[in-house]
Design a protein around this motif. Structure first.
Motif, PDB file in Angstrom:
ATOM      1  N   PHE A  26       0.707  -1.247   0.113  1.00  0.00           N
ATOM      2  CA  PHE A  26       0.073  -0.141  -0.015  1.00  0.00           C
ATOM      3  C   PHE A  26       0.803   1.315   0.075  1.00  0.00           C
ATOM      4  CE2 PHE A  26      -2.034   3.441   2.168  1.00  0.00           C
ATOM      5  CZ  PHE A  26      -3.335   3.413   1.732  1.00  0.00           C
ATOM      6  N   TYR A  27       2.174   0.899   0.779  1.00  0.00           N
ATOM      7  CA  TYR A  27       3.063   2.372   0.775  1.00  0.00           C
ATOM      8  C   TYR A  27       3.877   2.179  -0.328  1.00  0.00           C
ATOM      9  CZ  TYR A  27       0.589   4.357   4.806  1.00  0.00           C
ATOM     10  OH  TYR A  27      -0.321   4.958   5.640  1.00  0.00           O
ATOM     11  N   GLY A  28       3.758   1.173  -1.365  1.00  0.00           N
ATOM     12  CA  GLY A  28       4.432   1.618  -2.514  1.00  0.00           C
ATOM     13  C   GLY A  28       6.070   0.664  -2.566  1.00  0.00           C
ATOM     14  N   GLN A  29       5.924  -0.296  -1.708  1.00  0.00           N
ATOM     15  CA  GLN A  29       7.045  -1.420  -1.598  1.00  0.00           C
ATOM     16  C   GLN A  29       6.519  -2.546  -2.381  1.00  0.00           C
ATOM     17  OE1 GLN A  29       9.711  -0.767  -0.006  1.00  0.00           O
ATOM     18  NE2 GLN A  29       8.911   1.561   0.191  1.00  0.00           N
ATOM     19  N   PRO A  30       7.602  -2.989  -2.939  1.00  0.00           N
ATOM     20  CA  PRO A  30       7.305  -4.331  -3.714  1.00  0.00           C
ATOM     21  C   PRO A  30       6.860  -5.624  -2.803  1.00  0.00           C
ATOM     22  CG  PRO A  30       9.789  -4.052  -3.555  1.00  0.00           C
ATOM     23  CD  PRO A  30       9.161  -2.833  -2.833  1.00  0.00           C
ATOM     24  N   ALA A  31       6.047  -6.499  -3.392  1.00  0.00           N
ATOM     25  CA  ALA A  31       5.675  -7.487  -2.652  1.00  0.00           C
ATOM     26  C   ALA A  31       6.946  -8.351  -2.090  1.00  0.00           C
ATOM     27  CB  ALA A  31       4.687  -8.390  -3.540  1.00  0.00           C
ATOM     28  N   ASP A  32       6.850  -8.829  -0.975  1.00  0.00           N
ATOM     29  CA  ASP A  32       8.002  -9.623  -0.467  1.00  0.00           C
ATOM     30  C   ASP A  32       7.400 -10.332   1.119  1.00  0.00           C
ATOM     31  OD1 ASP A  32      10.431 -10.797   0.566  1.00  0.00           O
ATOM     32  OD2 ASP A  32      11.620  -9.042  -0.315  1.00  0.00           O
ATOM     33  N   LEU A  33       6.875 -11.377   0.660  1.00  0.00           N
ATOM     34  CA  LEU A  33       6.286 -12.063   1.909  1.00  0.00           C
ATOM     35  C   LEU A  33       7.312 -12.557   2.818  1.00  0.00           C
ATOM     36  CD1 LEU A  33       3.499 -12.949   3.254  1.00  0.00           C
ATOM     37  CD2 LEU A  33       3.664 -14.849   1.943  1.00  0.00           C
ATOM     38  N   ALA A  34       8.440 -12.952   2.235  1.00  0.00           N
ATOM     39  CA  ALA A  34       9.601 -13.528   3.230  1.00  0.00           C
ATOM     40  C   ALA A  34      10.106 -12.308   4.187  1.00  0.00           C
ATOM     41  CB  ALA A  34      10.604 -14.276   2.360  1.00  0.00           C
ATOM     42  N   ARG A  35      10.148 -11.182   3.330  1.00  0.00           N
ATOM     43  CA  ARG A  35      10.786  -9.874   4.166  1.00  0.00           C
ATOM     44  C   ARG A  35       9.768  -9.561   5.110  1.00  0.00           C
ATOM     45  NH1 ARG A  35      13.523  -4.628   1.478  1.00  0.00           N
ATOM     46  NH2 ARG A  35      14.147  -3.843   3.314  1.00  0.00           N
ATOM     47  N   LEU A  82       1.646   4.455  17.367  1.00  0.00           N
ATOM     48  CA  LEU A  82       0.720   3.431  16.537  1.00  0.00           C
ATOM     49  C   LEU A  82       1.485   3.511  15.083  1.00  0.00           C
ATOM     50  CD1 LEU A  82      -2.915   2.840  16.647  1.00  0.00           C
ATOM     51  CD2 LEU A  82      -1.658   2.929  14.635  1.00  0.00           C
ATOM     52  N   ASN A  83       2.201   2.765  14.892  1.00  0.00           N
ATOM     53  CA  ASN A  83       3.170   3.004  13.436  1.00  0.00           C
ATOM     54  C   ASN A  83       2.364   2.200  12.160  1.00  0.00           C
ATOM     55  OD1 ASN A  83       5.865   3.873  12.565  1.00  0.00           O
ATOM     56  ND2 ASN A  83       5.778   1.882  11.475  1.00  0.00           N
ATOM     57  N   ASP A  84       1.774   1.271  12.266  1.00  0.00           N
ATOM     58  CA  ASP A  84       0.974   0.521  11.388  1.00  0.00           C
ATOM     59  C   ASP A  84      -0.391   0.148  11.629  1.00  0.00           C
ATOM     60  OD1 ASP A  84       3.982   0.423  10.367  1.00  0.00           O
ATOM     61  OD2 ASP A  84       3.994  -1.472  11.485  1.00  0.00           O
ATOM     62  N   LEU A  85      -1.199   0.373  10.593  1.00  0.00           N
ATOM     63  CA  LEU A  85      -2.599  -0.069  10.790  1.00  0.00           C
ATOM     64  C   LEU A  85      -2.878  -0.273   9.300  1.00  0.00           C
ATOM     65  CD1 LEU A  85      -5.226  -0.337  12.392  1.00  0.00           C
ATOM     66  CD2 LEU A  85      -5.867   1.964  11.411  1.00  0.00           C
ATOM     67  N   PHE A  86      -3.547  -1.788   9.217  1.00  0.00           N
ATOM     68  CA  PHE A  86      -4.026  -2.384   7.739  1.00  0.00           C
ATOM     69  C   PHE A  86      -5.161  -3.181   7.962  1.00  0.00           C
ATOM     70  CE2 PHE A  86      -3.631  -5.159   4.235  1.00  0.00           C
ATOM     71  CZ  PHE A  86      -3.713  -4.545   3.228  1.00  0.00           C
ATOM     72  N   VAL A  87      -6.082  -3.069   7.265  1.00  0.00           N
ATOM     73  CA  VAL A  87      -7.259  -3.918   7.008  1.00  0.00           C
ATOM     74  C   VAL A  87      -7.510  -4.586   5.721  1.00  0.00           C
ATOM     75  CG1 VAL A  87      -9.807  -4.100   7.265  1.00  0.00           C
ATOM     76  CG2 VAL A  87      -8.639  -2.840   8.701  1.00  0.00           C
ATOM     77  N   ALA A  88      -7.359  -5.983   5.505  1.00  0.00           N
ATOM     78  CA  ALA A  88      -7.430  -6.237   4.085  1.00  0.00           C
ATOM     79  C   ALA A  88      -8.779  -5.411   3.408  1.00  0.00           C
ATOM     80  CB  ALA A  88      -7.956  -7.839   4.220  1.00  0.00           C
ATOM     81  N   ALA A  89      -8.683  -5.824   2.120  1.00  0.00           N
ATOM     82  CA  ALA A  89      -9.648  -4.936   1.250  1.00  0.00           C
ATOM     83  C   ALA A  89     -10.968  -5.539   1.414  1.00  0.00           C
ATOM     84  CB  ALA A  89      -9.009  -5.091  -0.260  1.00  0.00           C
ATOM     85  N   THR A  90     -10.863  -7.007   1.584  1.00  0.00           N
ATOM     86  CA  THR A  90     -12.237  -7.638   1.582  1.00  0.00           C
ATOM     87  C   THR A  90     -13.028  -7.365   3.115  1.00  0.00           C
ATOM     88  OG1 THR A  90     -11.051  -9.590   2.620  1.00  0.00           O
ATOM     89  CG2 THR A  90     -11.816  -9.594   0.359  1.00  0.00           C
ATOM     90  N   ALA A  91     -12.146  -6.972   4.096  1.00  0.00           N
ATOM     91  CA  ALA A  91     -12.844  -6.626   5.588  1.00  0.00           C
ATOM     92  C   ALA A  91     -13.052  -5.118   5.667  1.00  0.00           C
ATOM     93  CB  ALA A  91     -11.907  -7.169   6.416  1.00  0.00           C
ATOM     94  N   ARG A  92     -12.678  -4.244   4.808  1.00  0.00           N
ATOM     95  CA  ARG A  92     -12.770  -2.598   5.053  1.00  0.00           C
ATOM     96  C   ARG A  92     -14.156  -2.362   5.114  1.00  0.00           C
ATOM     97  NH1 ARG A  92      -8.035  -1.421   0.752  1.00  0.00           N
ATOM     98  NH2 ARG A  92      -6.223  -2.272   2.167  1.00  0.00           N
TER      99      ARG A  92
END
Length: 138
Positions: A26-35, A82-92
């Motif tokens: 969401f903040y422009g970083q590439p997908a990297d699940l392991a990271r 509170l640095n991070d807050l995220f809700v999956a698109a399907t739960a917004r």
């Protein structure tokens, strides 16, 4: 939608990491699940952050918030960011974000925080509207 919010542990990494990776994207970083997984594992393993996880009735991850401990030298008190807050698109738009914010405030208070602060991107109008609707001030 029925959901619960609880503090995440290392056992929650499989549910939490995809949400955290989505947050980073969401903040422009590439997908990297392991990271994403490694970063969260380090924070949780070393007790460097407090992560609250929202789960649906089947145990699937809906969203999270991550708080980091800070201190005010002048006031000689503990504060939290509170640095991070995220809700999956399907739960917004189903109350998950508001519930996470309320739970974060309750946790910070229970841990003796003198204050809880947050920030978001200047163009993230939906998040700003949510924060303001819950009484947060700029």
């Amino acid at each position: 939608m029925s959901f619960q919010i609880r503090q995440a542990t290392l056992l929650d990494l499989d549910k939490l990491a995809p949400l955290f990776d989505g947050y980073r994207q969401f903040y422009g970083q590439p997908a990297d699940l392991a990271r994403a997984r490694d970063f969260l594992a380090e924070r949780l393993r070393h007790h460097e952050s407090l992560v609250l996880l929202a789960l649906d009735e089947h145990g699937a991850g809906l969203g999270f918030t991550q708080l980091y401990p800070l201190f005010s030298s002048v006031r000689t008190v503990r504060t939290w960011l509170l640095n991070d807050l995220f809700v999956a698109a399907t739960a917004r738009r189903q109350g998950v974000g508001a519930a996470l914010l309320k739970a974060a405030a309750e946790q910070a208070h229970a841990l003796g925080a003198a204050s809880l602060s947050l920030s978001t991107a200047l163009d993230n109008a939906p998040a700003q509207a949510l924060y303001e609707s819950l009484g947060w001030q700029r």
